[in-house]
Write a protein that holds these residues in place. Structure first.
Motif, PDB file in Angstrom:
ATOM      1  N   UNK A 161       0.834  -1.200   0.000  1.00 20.89           N
ATOM      2  CA  UNK A 161       0.000   0.000   0.000  1.00 20.89           C
ATOM      3  C   UNK A 161       0.871   1.254   0.000  1.00 20.89           C
ATOM      4  N   UNK A 162       2.021   1.167   0.673  1.00 18.95           N
ATOM      5  CA  UNK A 162       2.951   2.295   0.686  1.00 18.95           C
ATOM      6  C   UNK A 162       3.489   2.601  -0.698  1.00 18.95           C
ATOM      7  N   UNK A 163       3.892   1.571  -1.438  1.00 17.83           N
ATOM      8  CA  UNK A 163       4.362   1.741  -2.818  1.00 17.83           C
ATOM      9  C   UNK A 163       3.264   2.378  -3.666  1.00 17.83           C
ATOM     10  N   UNK A 164       2.053   1.859  -3.500  1.00 22.42           N
ATOM     11  CA  UNK A 164       0.924   2.319  -4.307  1.00 22.42           C
ATOM     12  C   UNK A 164       0.605   3.786  -4.044  1.00 22.42           C
ATOM     13  N   UNK A 165       0.591   4.187  -2.779  1.00 21.36           N
ATOM     14  CA  UNK A 165       0.263   5.572  -2.428  1.00 21.36           C
ATOM     15  C   UNK A 165       1.305   6.541  -2.979  1.00 21.36           C
ATOM     16  N   UNK A 195       7.231   0.646   5.512  1.00 19.92           N
ATOM     17  CA  UNK A 195       7.450   0.527   4.072  1.00 19.92           C
ATOM     18  C   UNK A 195       7.570   1.900   3.429  1.00 19.92           C
ATOM     19  N   UNK A 196       6.711   2.824   3.832  1.00 23.79           N
ATOM     20  CA  UNK A 196       6.775   4.178   3.257  1.00 23.79           C
ATOM     21  C   UNK A 196       8.115   4.829   3.585  1.00 23.79           C
ATOM     22  N   UNK A 197       8.567   4.676   4.819  1.00 25.22           N
ATOM     23  CA  UNK A 197       9.859   5.244   5.220  1.00 25.22           C
ATOM     24  C   UNK A 197      11.008   4.592   4.452  1.00 25.22           C
ATOM     25  N   UNK A 198      10.862   3.301   4.145  1.00 26.43           N
ATOM     26  CA  UNK A 198      11.910   2.580   3.430  1.00 26.43           C
ATOM     27  C   UNK A 198      12.019   3.011   1.975  1.00 26.43           C
ATOM     28  N   UNK A 199      11.006   3.713   1.466  1.00 28.47           N
ATOM     29  CA  UNK A 199      10.997   4.134   0.069  1.00 28.47           C
ATOM     30  C   UNK A 199      11.572   5.535  -0.148  1.00 28.47           C
ATOM     31  N   UNK A 200      12.157   6.110   0.876  1.00 29.92           N
ATOM     32  CA  UNK A 200      12.710   7.471   0.769  1.00 29.92           C
ATOM     33  C   UNK A 200      13.678   7.615  -0.403  1.00 29.92           C
TER      34      UNK A 200
END
Length: 381
Positions: A161-165, A195-200
């Protein structure tokens, strides 16, 4: 003499070609696609005790099969027939292993199931040994990393969901977004936030920061008036979500913000829809049924005719996935590996676009619904 030899040779070759031709015709008539549904229906347990421990998962599987059986009607006149066999694992690992050893399962072109984590983990060796794909129909494999290139997940992991957002934000032309993640106390909350933090590093022009839900008032300090502000409330606690939404609706601190939540919010006892509308909340969900759509109306009518009841969610999923995966099977002549090359498709409740899982080996759907409220009604973008 030479002519006689050539004639005999010609007749011999002709006779063999005739036999081969007959064999090919026989193979053509005998050709069929074999599909195995392997699920914990727990039929005997539920029959003996409708409130048995396994009743919820067993009833969900039964409803799935009911929807799937209606999807099968669309393939009755297919050039190559489809044979479906149904197996009840009884939520017993020994029974499950015996099912996998059956000749019919080994010859399956498509396996639907299993549906639980332990079953999906047990499929790894079977799939690698036999080169067999199988579909995880409605389990979100979030808390268990299963490295199986033959696993097809109809629902993406919660972490995705983090990737998608973030990709959705970027695709709308926002290259310099300020993304603030409100982190709840539950394990699922942390999965999405982490996951969102890991995508920085993937979004170097975004500013991405997290704030504990108990310190939601700190959001005003991280709000940036010179950037677009996207606030992901990664929290499944009803009280904490309500408190955060009230704060985000304070125009003294925030204007033109975009708030994201998850489908779990729709299960709250008293979700404040007015607050959701005011904050322009977008709910990310793998499921949304448009009751006004013609495909939905058709399915509901067929289900009522056959089962004398309105379909529940798992029945809808069974129908949708039956249509989609059986079409893929026939279109690609049994080659399910081609699923990652298929264009996006919307059968009923969601778009389907299957890709290799980020940082993994399995295949999962890469599309989710974006839902919002308008005049009190839940709609889909």
């Amino acid at each position: 003499m030479l002519r006689k030899i050539l004639l005999i040779l010609f007749l011999f070759i002709g006779a063999n070609q005739l036999v081969l031709g007959q064999n090919k015709i026989k193979e053509l008539f005998e050709q069929k696609y074999q599909v195995s549904l392997i699920m914990p229906f727990c039929s005997r347990q539920i029959l003996d005790d409708p409130k048995a421990k396994n009743a919820p998962i067993g009833n969900a599987c039964r409803q799935y099969y009911e929807g799937f059986s209606i999807a099968m009607d669309s393939f009755k006149k297919a050039d190559i027939p489809i044979e479906v066999r149904v197996y009840d694992t009884k939520r017993d690992t020994n029974v499950f292993m015996k099912i996998l050893a059956k000749k019919e399962v080994l010859n399956s072109d498509l396996i639907i199931g299993p549906v639980l984590k332990e079953g999906n983990e047990m499929m790894v060796d079977f799939c690698n040994k036999n080169n067999k794909y199988h579909v995880s129909p409605f389990l979100t494999l979030t808390k268990s990393k299963i490295e199986n290139p033959y696993l097809i997940s109809a629902y993406p992991d919660l972490s995705y969901y983090g990737d998608f957002i973030l990709e959705n934000i970027k695709n709308k032309g926002d290259e310099n977004a300020n993304v603030l993640v409100v982190v709840g106390k539950e394990s699922n909350d942390k999965i999405l936030a982490n996951r969102i933090l890991a995508l920085k590093s993937k979004y170097p022009n975004f500013t991405i920061k997290s704030i504990d839900v108990s310190k939601y008032t700190e959001l005003k300090d991280q709000y940036k008036i010179t950037r677009s502000n996207h606030i992901v409330v990664a929290c499944e606690n009803e009280f904490s979500v309500g408190t955060t939404l009230k704060y985000l609706n304070d125009s003294n601190h925030f204007i033109n913000i975009q708030v994201y939540g998850t489908r779990k919010w729709l299960e709250f006892n008293t979700l404040n829809i007015g607050l959701c509308e005011a904050a322009k909340v977008k709910l990310i969900s793998p499921y949304f049924l448009d009751f006004k759509g013609p495909n939905c109306t058709f399915f509901i009518e067929k289900y009522r005719e056959r089962f004398f009841a309105d379909p529940q969610e798992y029945a809808v999923i069974g129908y949708e996935q039956g249509l989609y995966f059986l079409n893929i099977l026939m279109k690609n002549h049994g080659n399910l590996s081609a699923i990652t090359k298929e264009p996006m498709n919307r059968p009923l409740t969601n778009n389907y676009l299957f890709k290799i899982k980020p940082e993994g080996k399995s295949i999962q759907n890469s599309i989710l619904n974006i839902l919002y409220f308008e005049n009190g009604e839940l709609k889909r973008e």
